[in-house]
Write an enzyme that holds these catalytic residues in place. Sequence first.
Site, mmCIF file in Angstrom:
data_model
loop_
_atom_site.group_PDB
_atom_site.id
_atom_site.type_symbol
_atom_site.label_atom_id
_atom_site.label_comp_id
_atom_site.label_asym_id
_atom_site.label_seq_id
_atom_site.Cartn_x
_atom_site.Cartn_y
_atom_site.Cartn_z
ATOM 1 N N TYR A 178 10.435 21.727 22.939
ATOM 2 C CA TYR A 178 11.533 22.498 22.615
ATOM 3 C C TYR A 178 11.999 22.012 21.245
ATOM 4 C CZ TYR A 178 14.856 18.455 22.995
ATOM 5 O OH TYR A 178 15.542 17.404 22.799
ATOM 6 N N CYS A 179 12.723 23.031 20.634
ATOM 7 C CA CYS A 179 13.291 23.012 19.344
ATOM 8 C C CYS A 179 14.660 23.749 19.228
ATOM 9 C CB CYS A 179 12.102 23.176 18.188
ATOM 10 S SG CYS A 179 11.552 25.082 18.357
ATOM 11 N N THR A 180 15.127 24.187 18.024
ATOM 12 C CA THR A 180 16.110 24.956 17.959
ATOM 13 C C THR A 180 16.078 26.352 18.266
ATOM 14 O OG1 THR A 180 16.706 23.536 15.711
ATOM 15 C CG2 THR A 180 18.218 25.503 16.452
#
Length: 334
Positions: A178-180
Site C-alpha cells: 500500500y501507499c498514499t
Amino acid sequence: MEQKKDYQILLYYCYAKIENPEEYREQHHLFCVENNIRGRIIISDEGLNGTVSGLKEDCEKYMAYVHGDPRFAKTEFKIDEHEGHAFTKIHVRYKPEIVHSSLRHLDPNVRTGKHLEPEEFKKMKDQEDVVILDVRSNYEHELGRFKNAITLDIDNFRDFPEKVKELEHLKGKKVLTYCTGGIKCEKASAYLLEQGFQDVYQLHGGIIKYGMEAGGEDFEGKCYVFDNRIAVDVNKVNPTIISKCHVCGTPSDRMVNCANPSCNIHVPICENCGWEMEGACSTECKEHPEKRPYDGTGYYQKNTNGYNPYKGLFRKPNKDQILKLHGEAQDSCI
C-alpha cells in the site's frame, strides 16, 4: 462553525504511453491555467500523475478533460472536499517517470500486483498468511501506517529495490502493498513479482481511498499528503496518534518545517515546543541567524509576488528549432 467547502482536491495517476509528452505537457498546462486549476502534475512518456485543486465546477471540467483523452479514460480520481485551493501555483513538468522509482523497465499495464478494493484489503489484511508492506518513505510511515505493517528504512521510493533484498523470507506469504494513492504500488508490486514473490497484491486507490470507502480502520496516525494540508485524517473507526514530537517525545501528528531554512527538516513538533523553540527543531536551529519568523503553523509559503501561471508553459526552442525559425524569417523577407 464548519467552513463552506466549495473546492475539491483531486489525487490521480494513469500509466499510459504518451507520444510527444513535452507537447502534451504544454497543452495540459494551458488547460489548467484557463480553468484555474492549481497543483503539481508530472507528465512522462509512461503517463501522468498529479494532485490538483480548484472550485468544484473547475475540477469537473478538469476530470472531463482528462477522461476525454482515450489514453487516460481509465484514470480514477480520489476526490476530497476543501474550503479553498490546496496549492498556490500550477506546476506541470515533464519527467522521465511519473514517480521516481529507478524501475523504468517495468510497465504496470503488462504486469503488476492484484488490485484489492478497500473492503477486500480490509478482509485480507489480518489473515495469518498475509503481510502488509508499506512502500512509502520514512517521513510518511512515521506519521501514519497500517497496524502491523512492515515499513522500510528509505528516504526515497527509488531506494525500494535495494530494500527488497531484506524481504526474501516473505516469499511464501501473501504480500499486500500500500501507499498514499496507489501509484507507488504499481511499480513496487511489479518489482516484487519480478524478484520471485508469487502472491502479491496492492491496495487499489491507496490509503486515501481506503479511508473514504472502508472507514480507515486500523490505519494508525495520519496520512502524509503532498499539498498544503500536509497530513489528513483517515481512520474514522479506531483512530490513534503514533508519531512523536521531535523535540520532547510526546505524541504529536503536527507536521512542521524547521524555521531554520538551512535545516528545513520536516518532522512532528507539538504546539508547545513549536512556540518554545520558535519553530526550530533544535537549540542550534533556534539560534541560527537566518531563522524564519514562526507564526504557529510551521509552514513557510514561498513568496508568490508576481506569480505568473504561464511561467514554464512553453519549451525553450532547441538549436535546430532556432535555425529553422531563423530560416523561415529570412524566407519571409525575400
